[in-house]
Design a protein around this motif. Structure first.
Motif, short mmCIF file in Angstrom:
data_model
loop_
_atom_site.label_atom_id
_atom_site.label_comp_id
_atom_site.label_asym_id
_atom_site.label_seq_id
_atom_site.Cartn_x
_atom_site.Cartn_y
_atom_site.Cartn_z
N PHE A 47 0.85 -1.20 0.00
CA PHE A 47 0.00 0.00 0.00
C PHE A 47 0.88 1.24 0.00
O PHE A 47 1.91 1.30 0.71
N ALA A 99 -12.02 2.27 -5.67
CA ALA A 99 -12.67 1.38 -4.70
C ALA A 99 -13.96 2.00 -4.20
O ALA A 99 -14.00 2.63 -3.13
N PHE A 102 -15.11 1.37 -0.52
CA PHE A 102 -14.08 1.53 0.50
C PHE A 102 -13.98 2.98 0.94
O PHE A 102 -14.45 3.90 0.28
N THR A 106 -9.91 2.01 4.87
CA THR A 106 -10.04 0.57 4.57
C THR A 106 -9.15 0.16 3.40
O THR A 106 -8.67 -0.96 3.37
N ILE A 107 -8.92 1.06 2.47
CA ILE A 107 -7.95 0.75 1.42
C ILE A 107 -6.57 0.53 2.04
O ILE A 107 -5.85 -0.40 1.69
N SER A 108 -6.24 1.36 3.00
CA SER A 108 -4.90 1.32 3.60
C SER A 108 -4.61 0.01 4.31
O SER A 108 -3.45 -0.38 4.43
N VAL A 109 -5.64 -0.67 4.77
CA VAL A 109 -5.42 -1.92 5.50
C VAL A 109 -5.84 -3.15 4.69
O VAL A 109 -5.76 -4.28 5.18
N SER A 110 -6.28 -2.94 3.48
CA SER A 110 -6.85 -4.03 2.69
C SER A 110 -5.81 -4.94 2.04
O SER A 110 -6.14 -6.05 1.62
N ARG A 111 -4.61 -4.45 1.89
CA ARG A 111 -3.58 -5.14 1.10
C ARG A 111 -4.02 -5.32 -0.35
O ARG A 111 -3.41 -6.10 -1.08
N TYR A 113 -6.79 -6.58 -1.32
CA TYR A 113 -7.79 -7.63 -1.50
C TYR A 113 -9.18 -7.03 -1.57
O TYR A 113 -9.51 -6.08 -0.87
N ASP A 114 -10.01 -7.60 -2.40
CA ASP A 114 -11.41 -7.21 -2.57
C ASP A 114 -11.58 -5.87 -3.26
O ASP A 114 -12.71 -5.38 -3.36
N ILE A 115 -10.50 -5.27 -3.70
CA ILE A 115 -10.63 -4.06 -4.50
C ILE A 115 -10.79 -4.47 -5.95
O ILE A 115 -9.93 -5.17 -6.50
#
Length: 128
Positions: A47, A99, A102, A106-111, A113-115
């Motif tokens: 990130f 996203a 998001f 939440t982007i910052s902690v998502s790695r 995934y799911d984006i």
């Protein structure tokens, strides 16, 4: 159809600056959180920065804090990553994400995934 297109990468020297741009279409941009990830050869995706439409909802990775700045222009459906004081360890492919579900946090902690929406990437090479 959603499109995310990055531009602005290149080859620079240590200490130089670059500005990456990312244009998104097919989403309600003014209500879509945007972010940047990067991946260096042989390393995991990392990130870099994210920004939403909410005031103050902006995140930068510790590794780039104070050197990189993310911003957005909703009139142009574009997000920017201003990169100053570049280092060789910043060398990577930089990917923009859109996203809609998001926040920047939440982007910052998502790695990542799911984006759902990713650009194809733009390469940044910093020579020493």
């Amino acid at each position: 159809q959603v499109q995310v297109v990055e531009s602005g990468g290149g080859l620079v020297q240590t200490g130089d600056s670059l500005r990456l741009s990312c244009a998104a279409s097919g989403v309600t941009f003014s209500r879509t959180a945007m972010g940047w990830f990067r991946q260096a050869p042989g390393k995991e995706r990392e990130f870099v920065a994210a920004i939403s439409w909410r005031p103050g909802d902006i995140y930068h990775a510790d590794s780039v804090k104070g050197r990189f700045t993310i911003s957005r222009d909703d009139t142009k459906n574009t997000v920017y990553l201003q990169m100053n004081s570049l280092k060789p360890e910043d060398t990577a492919a930089y990917y923009c994400v859109a996203a809609p579900l998001f926040t920047a946090q939440t982007i910052s902690v998502s790695r990542g995934y799911d984006i759902k929406y990713w650009g194809k990437g733009t390469r940044v090479t910093v020579s020493s």
